[in-house]
Motif scaffolding. Structure first.
Motif, PDB file in Angstrom:
ATOM      1  N   LEU A  97       0.822  -1.201   0.000  1.00 42.59           N
ATOM      2  CA  LEU A  97       0.000   0.000   0.000  1.00 42.59           C
ATOM      3  C   LEU A  97       0.861   1.259   0.000  1.00 42.59           C
ATOM      4  O   LEU A  97       0.543   2.248  -0.664  1.00 42.59           O
ATOM      5  N   SER A  98       1.971   1.222   0.723  1.00 41.57           N
ATOM      6  CA  SER A  98       2.827   2.413   0.828  1.00 41.57           C
ATOM      7  C   SER A  98       3.473   2.782  -0.507  1.00 41.57           C
ATOM      8  O   SER A  98       3.916   3.913  -0.693  1.00 41.57           O
ATOM      9  N   LYS A  99       3.497   1.818  -1.451  1.00 40.11           N
ATOM     10  CA  LYS A  99       4.164   2.071  -2.732  1.00 40.11           C
ATOM     11  C   LYS A  99       3.185   2.388  -3.861  1.00 40.11           C
ATOM     12  O   LYS A  99       3.601   2.553  -5.007  1.00 40.11           O
ATOM     13  N   LEU A 100       1.889   2.451  -3.545  1.00 43.20           N
ATOM     14  CA  LEU A 100       0.930   2.795  -4.585  1.00 43.20           C
ATOM     15  C   LEU A 100       1.192   4.206  -5.107  1.00 43.20           C
ATOM     16  O   LEU A 100       1.431   5.133  -4.335  1.00 43.20           O
ATOM     17  N   ARG A 101       1.142   4.356  -6.413  1.00 44.21           N
ATOM     18  CA  ARG A 101       1.450   5.652  -7.021  1.00 44.21           C
ATOM     19  C   ARG A 101       0.270   6.615  -6.996  1.00 44.21           C
ATOM     20  O   ARG A 101       0.460   7.833  -6.966  1.00 44.21           O
ATOM     21  N   VAL A 102      -0.942   6.076  -7.046  1.00 45.26           N
ATOM     22  CA  VAL A 102      -2.123   6.941  -7.107  1.00 45.26           C
ATOM     23  C   VAL A 102      -2.482   7.393  -5.684  1.00 45.26           C
ATOM     24  O   VAL A 102      -2.935   6.601  -4.856  1.00 45.26           O
ATOM     25  N   THR A 103      -2.278   8.651  -5.412  1.00 47.19           N
ATOM     26  CA  THR A 103      -2.476   9.189  -4.061  1.00 47.19           C
ATOM     27  C   THR A 103      -3.912   9.025  -3.581  1.00 47.19           C
ATOM     28  O   THR A 103      -4.156   8.709  -2.410  1.00 47.19           O
ATOM     29  N   SER A 104      -4.886   9.228  -4.483  1.00 49.75           N
ATOM     30  CA  SER A 104      -6.287   9.138  -4.079  1.00 49.75           C
ATOM     31  C   SER A 104      -6.642   7.728  -3.617  1.00 49.75           C
ATOM     32  O   SER A 104      -7.422   7.547  -2.680  1.00 49.75           O
ATOM     33  N   VAL A 105      -6.053   6.718  -4.257  1.00 49.94           N
ATOM     34  CA  VAL A 105      -6.293   5.327  -3.852  1.00 49.94           C
ATOM     35  C   VAL A 105      -5.656   5.065  -2.504  1.00 49.94           C
ATOM     36  O   VAL A 105      -6.289   4.521  -1.583  1.00 49.94           O
ATOM     37  N   LYS A 106      -4.417   5.464  -2.357  1.00 53.66           N
ATOM     38  CA  LYS A 106      -3.682   5.216  -1.117  1.00 53.66           C
ATOM     39  C   LYS A 106      -4.363   5.883   0.080  1.00 53.66           C
ATOM     40  O   LYS A 106      -4.647   5.233   1.094  1.00 53.66           O
TER      41      LYS A 106
END
Length: 291
Positions: A97-106
């Protein structure tokens, strides 16, 4: 992904278990199994169990044509089902989760209770409309859009079916397989259709399918429970049922159960007995008391 582990393999591995499950719920002669071939790109699902309305007298090809028409015409109100369950299988994979690129998803998943440094699982949804005719034409709906539209049909229940295991875990051995190995996430009227959109995912907090979320900007999905046997009829429903059967037997034409009204006359002994006598010889009546 290895060639030995894919959606089709998971689907085939659990097909017989679904068959036994629905046979227990509805009886072997009541429902039919529908597995689309080339029709899948139009209907969205890859496995269907349905009790078709006998009034429609569909063959399987006609059934798929009706489904395709109904997906295109969501304003229609008719239904060809007495009951129907449609599934689209998707595999899951873990992600940091910490490496997800899409900020809105994270941020959305963290707000929903996901561990900021955890490894949730996700299934990729097919939200892009496919091209055909050598790339010169585009299908009217994506697979996900088709499922959302199918969920609007009366008496149709639509689900994404995801395993509670990934490629590294493997499919449970044949003797240990059960439907609880699968997560059923309902596709409902509130499910975002992601129309005209790039790929999106269905996220789960863990491999067991907890806390499902539709992403890109996370929206809570409904958790799917086990399919249980239909509820017993109330006295009013039972009287409507026997009256509908009598009317169908008398007229031979289709009767709309929902339009039938119960009057005082229907409760008269001679009238009610007439309704009961019209039931098939194989009919069985069970009375249950709560006392």
């Amino acid at each position: 992904m290895s060639a030995s582990f894919n959606e089709g393999l998971v689907e085939r591995s659990y097909h017989a278990i679904w068959e036994r499950h629905f046979a227990r719920l509805h009886g072997r002669q009541v429902y039919e199994t529908f597995v689309p071939g080339k029709e899948e790109v139009y209907v969205g699902f890859d496995l269907g169990f349905a009790g078709p309305d006998p009034a429609y007298k569909f063959g399987k090809c006609e059934f798929f044509e009706w489904i395709k028409w109904r997906i295109r015409n969501t304003g229609a109100t008719d239904s060809a089902f007495l009951f129907a369950y449609f599934y689209q299988y998707k595999l899951i994979s873990s992600v940091n989760l910490s490496k997800l690129r899409v900020t809105s998803v994270k941020s959305g998943l963290i707000t929903a209770g996901y561990d900021p440094v955890g490894k949730p699982y996700r299934a990729k949804l097919d939200t892009v409309r496919k091209l055909y005719a050598k790339g010169t034409k585009q299908h009217q709906f994506s697979q996900h859009e088709a499922l959302c539209r199918l969920s609007r049909v009366k008496d149709a229940e639509v689900f994404y079916c995801t395993p509670k295991f990934d490629e590294s875990m493997g499919i449970p051995s044949e003797t240990n397989r059960k439907l609880k190995d699968l997560t059923r996430t309902p596709v409902t009227l509130s499910t975002p259709d992601f129309a005209h959109s790039s790929p999106h995912h269905l996220f789960f907090e863990d491999v067991m399918g907890i806390n499902p979320m539709w992403c890109s900007e996370p929206i809570a999905a409904e958790p799917g429970g086990e399919i249980s046997a239909p509820a017993l009829l109330t006295p009013e429903q039972f009287i409507k049922f026997v009256k509908a059967n009598y009317m169908l037997d008398e007229s031979g034409s289709k009767v709309d159960y929902n339009e039938i009204k119960i009057t005082e006359k229907d409760l008269e002994r001679n009238i009610f007995i007439k309704y009961l006598d019209a039931l098939p010889d194989c009919g069985r009546i069970v009375a249950v008391s709560n006392e």
